[in-house]
Design a protein around this motif. Sequence first.
Motif, PDB file in Angstrom:
ATOM      1  N   GLU A  90     -99.509  34.932  89.899  1.00  0.00           N
ATOM      2  CA  GLU A  90     -98.800  33.674  89.727  1.00  0.00           C
ATOM      3  C   GLU A  90     -99.542  32.537  90.435  1.00  0.00           C
ATOM      4  O   GLU A  90    -100.096  32.734  91.514  1.00  0.00           O
ATOM      5  N   LEU A  91     -99.564  31.373  89.818  1.00  0.00           N
ATOM      6  CA  LEU A  91    -100.206  30.225  90.445  1.00  0.00           C
ATOM      7  C   LEU A  91     -99.286  29.568  91.478  1.00  0.00           C
ATOM      8  O   LEU A  91     -99.745  28.936  92.414  1.00  0.00           O
ATOM      9  N   VAL A  92     -97.971  29.716  91.299  1.00  0.00           N
ATOM     10  CA  VAL A  92     -97.005  29.143  92.237  1.00  0.00           C
ATOM     11  C   VAL A  92     -96.333  30.295  92.963  1.00  0.00           C
ATOM     12  O   VAL A  92     -95.796  31.208  92.352  1.00  0.00           O
ATOM     13  N   VAL A  93     -96.401  30.255  94.284  1.00  0.00           N
ATOM     14  CA  VAL A  93     -95.828  31.315  95.101  1.00  0.00           C
ATOM     15  C   VAL A  93     -94.729  30.718  95.963  1.00  0.00           C
ATOM     16  O   VAL A  93     -94.927  29.679  96.606  1.00  0.00           O
ATOM     17  N   GLN A  94     -93.564  31.369  95.983  1.00  0.00           N
ATOM     18  CA  GLN A  94     -92.458  30.907  96.818  1.00  0.00           C
ATOM     19  C   GLN A  94     -92.650  31.401  98.244  1.00  0.00           C
ATOM     20  O   GLN A  94     -92.878  32.581  98.468  1.00  0.00           O
ATOM     21  N   PHE A  95     -92.577  30.479  99.206  1.00  0.00           N
ATOM     22  CA  PHE A  95     -92.635  30.856 100.595  1.00  0.00           C
ATOM     23  C   PHE A  95     -91.218  31.049 101.119  1.00  0.00           C
ATOM     24  O   PHE A  95     -90.300  30.382 100.666  1.00  0.00           O
TER      25      PHE A  95
END
Length: 105
Positions: free
Chosen positions: A97-102
Amino acid sequence: GALFLRSNIIDVSAADSQGMEQHEYMDRARQYSTRLAMLSNNLTHWKKLPLLPSLTNQPHQVLASDPVPFADLQQVSRIAAYAFSALSQIHVDAKEELVVQFGIP
């Protein structure tokens, strides 16, 4: 209704010729002619721009010179076709995934 003059738009749909006095017509005509004069002055600066640079001062010599050999044209066409084929076969294989949830509270 009244005519509205907003920037470059004159709303003539709101025109109501009934009940307009002669001086109202004259005022509007003066206003529109002033606006047209301003716009035409803005357009004249385009005419003052320099012409595109000339590639040659002797166009008749260029036109009278030998044409580009057909083999050269074929080679350029072939290279362009190879480049197009190569570009059309490029694809992105996404691994993650290009967007990772922190975990930010």
